[in-house]
Write a protein that holds these residues in place. Structure first.
Motif, mmCIF file in Angstrom:
data_model
loop_
_atom_site.group_PDB
_atom_site.id
_atom_site.type_symbol
_atom_site.label_atom_id
_atom_site.label_comp_id
_atom_site.label_asym_id
_atom_site.label_seq_id
_atom_site.Cartn_x
_atom_site.Cartn_y
_atom_site.Cartn_z
ATOM 1 N N GLN A 1 0.842 -1.194 0.000
ATOM 2 C CA GLN A 1 0.000 0.000 0.000
ATOM 3 C C GLN A 1 0.881 1.250 0.000
ATOM 4 O OE1 GLN A 1 -3.060 -0.209 2.990
ATOM 5 N NE2 GLN A 1 -4.462 1.019 1.752
ATOM 6 N N GLU A 2 0.400 2.290 -0.654
ATOM 7 C CA GLU A 2 1.238 3.451 -0.972
ATOM 8 C C GLU A 2 1.833 4.141 0.247
ATOM 9 O OE1 GLU A 2 -1.214 6.108 -3.196
ATOM 10 O OE2 GLU A 2 -2.723 6.323 -1.632
ATOM 11 N N LYS B 1 2.721 -1.128 -6.265
ATOM 12 C CA LYS B 1 2.064 -0.226 -5.316
ATOM 13 C C LYS B 1 0.548 -0.268 -5.532
ATOM 14 C CE LYS B 1 3.973 3.832 -4.940
ATOM 15 N NZ LYS B 1 4.339 5.268 -5.201
ATOM 16 N N LYS C 1 -3.491 1.390 -3.786
ATOM 17 C CA LYS C 1 -4.107 2.413 -2.931
ATOM 18 C C LYS C 1 -5.152 1.823 -1.986
ATOM 19 C CE LYS C 1 -3.482 6.317 -6.128
ATOM 20 N NZ LYS C 1 -4.163 7.426 -6.885
ATOM 21 N N THR C 2 -6.144 1.119 -2.534
ATOM 22 C CA THR C 2 -7.295 0.698 -1.726
ATOM 23 C C THR C 2 -7.350 -0.823 -1.568
ATOM 24 O OG1 THR C 2 -8.764 0.461 -3.626
ATOM 25 C CG2 THR C 2 -8.582 2.663 -2.632
#
Length: 500
Positions: free
Chosen positions: A310-311, A408, A410-411
């Motif tokens: 996750q970022e 990478k 995000k959600t």
């Protein structure tokens, strides 16, 4: 006889190779053709031994012995308790010969000698003991019928089984297949991979010493397109259990269908995701991710070859992974300081290097590694690519080596979708401190085993197998035992039944 240093202990003597012939009906015999093939030491490319090259005629002889042992021999007719006692004796002999057996797998496969002694061989013996304890607990059910009938089921051994074993875990896979099928009362023909035949032949020798009757375990060494194909298509084999590539699994299914419609169980390829969420401990996450790709030099179908971070902690994980990978010790697998040995053979070595070059051409960023290690043998540096796109070859195809694709996200929803965007479904890893995330993601992943805050957490009690093109059927646990049985229903009329 060669030696190797073992710290403060006396040098370990690498054993002479005792068993190189086929094992059929309790005896070591030459191949019918008289042919042999070479098994190669991946540390240096030198010949370890010449082994009998079995073919269709040898498989026929082995199946005939197994068929006779099943149809007329004592093994299927013994009580489960009696089978279990012999299996326990077998396990004791395996443990007594642990150093020799570990050395054989090191010479054949480049596996770490220290791990063979402490993990692979003891785990094989433990597997035998587990199924020895289950051998007298194979029960059917009493049925409450809806009509004036009394019914019950029997679980009976399926018959003669063909086991086709891969080269990456010669001992573990031997006992994952042989253990439950022995307990069920089956007889068998085992074909080890041509790269790693030596320990299977030694295990055949130990089975004889344990008192397992002749014809119950037969070992035919040889090549997949000949000996393996003969097993898959043989009319007198009742089931085939195969672990290996998806491509070969397809061929085995076709051969089984075109012959006698024998049952098939397959444990095939993987491209397993490891998903690291923002709340994870960076050091723990990096340790698990690195272990997931370098363990057994990446030659494991559940290797965590796609790492999604996750970022929020992506950059920190990248830095920690680079540091740990650069300190990873690649070297002689007989050296206790080594953490990674050579790839199994030249073909696999070159295949992995070609994938690394493909990753470079596709524009992935080479974080570390990317080359061979040393100037002899088949050693490869732990290799990590970042900025990998899902449609790149290195992110889609099974490399079967120490090559990680790091990406990478995000959600949670994105992570699940991308993790599932593969034809495989063998395993997955989740790294998070949030139980809600762990539960949500584990239920959403299309994989046969999901490890949360751990990786390679195998146990003999825990069924293991795949979804999708990673195969079907389960090894380990009681489910593995049941796949070597048939269920027979027996029905009789009750007193007031219209049949009387």
């Amino acid at each position: 006889m060669a030696t190797k240093s073992n710290g403060s202990l006396p040098p370990f003597k690498i054993p002479e190779i005792e068993f190189t012939k086929l094992f059929i009906n309790g005896e070591f015999v030459d191949a019918v053709s008289g042919k042999t093939f070479e098994t190669i030491d991946p540390r240096n490319g030198e010949v370890v031994a010449k082994v009998a090259e079995g073919d269709k005629e040898d498989v026929d002889l082995a199946v005939k012995a197994a068929r006779e042992a099943f149809d007329h021999g004592p093994w299927p007719r013994m009580s489960g308790h009696a089978r279990g006692r012999l299996m326990i004796k077998y396990a004791e002999l395996v443990e007594e010969h642990a150093e020799i057996l570990a050395a054989l797998d090191t010479l054949d496969a480049g596996k770490l000698f220290s791990m063979g002694k402490t993990m692979d061989i003891p785990s094989g013996a433990s597997n035998l003991r587990y199924y020895a304890g289950a051998a007298d607990k194979i029960h059917g059910e009493t049925l409450k019928m809806s009509r004036e009938l009394h019914g019950y089921t029997l679980r009976e051994p399926i018959g003669v089984v063909g086991h086709i074993i891969p080269w990456n875990f010669p001992t573990a896979m031997y006992f994952m297949k042989v253990g439950p099928s022995l307990a069920a009362g089956c007889t068998m023909v085992v074909k080890p991979a041509e790269q790693t035949p030596l320990s299977a032949l030694y295990y055949a020798h130990l089975s004889k010493l344990a008192g397992i009757p002749d014809g119950v375990i037969n070992v035919v060494t040889g090549f997949g397109p000949t000996a393996g194909a003969a097993i898959a298509s043989h009319m007198d084999i009742d089931k085939v259990s195969f672990t290996g590539s998806t491509e070969v699994g397809r061929l085995i299914m076709q051969a089984a269908a075109m012959s006698n419609l024998k049952q098939v169980s397959l444990e095939l390829g993987g491209k397993s995701p490891v998903i690291i969420f923002d709340d994870a401990d960076v050091d723990v996450a990096a340790n698990l991710a690195l272990l997931g790709i370098v363990y057994n030099k990446g030659e494991i179908c559940v290797s965590g070859s796609r790492v999604f971070v996750q970022e929020g902690i992506h950059d920190a994980v990248v830095l920690k992974l680079a540091e740990k990978a650069k300190n990873w010790v690649v070297g002689d697998p007989f050296d206790d300081n080594s953490q990674q040995g050579p790839q199994v053979d030249k073909k696999q070595f070159e295949k992995i290097l070609s994938y690394i070059e493909q990753g470079k051409r596709e524009g992935a960023n080479l974080l570390c590694g990317g080359s061979r290690h040393g100037d002899k043998g088949y050693f490869i540096q732990p290799t990590i690519f970042t900025e990998v796109q899902d449609d790149m070859v290195i992110a889609k195809e099974e490399i079967f080596g120490p090559v990680m694709s790091l990406m990478k996200f995000k959600t949670i929803e994105e992570a699940i979708e991308r993790a599932n965007s593969t034809k495989y479904g063998l395993a997955a890893g989740i790294v998070t401190k949030n139980i809600d995330i762990a539960n949500t993601v584990s239920r959403s992943l299309r994989a046969g085993v999901v490890w949360i805050n751990c990786y390679f957490a195998f146990d003999v009690d825990c069924p293991y197998g795949g979804y999708k093109m990673s195969g079907f059927g389960r090894d380990l646990g009681m489910e593995a035992l049941y796949k070597y049985t048939n269920v027979k229903s027996v029905v009789t009329p009750l007193y007031n039944s219209p049949w009387l």
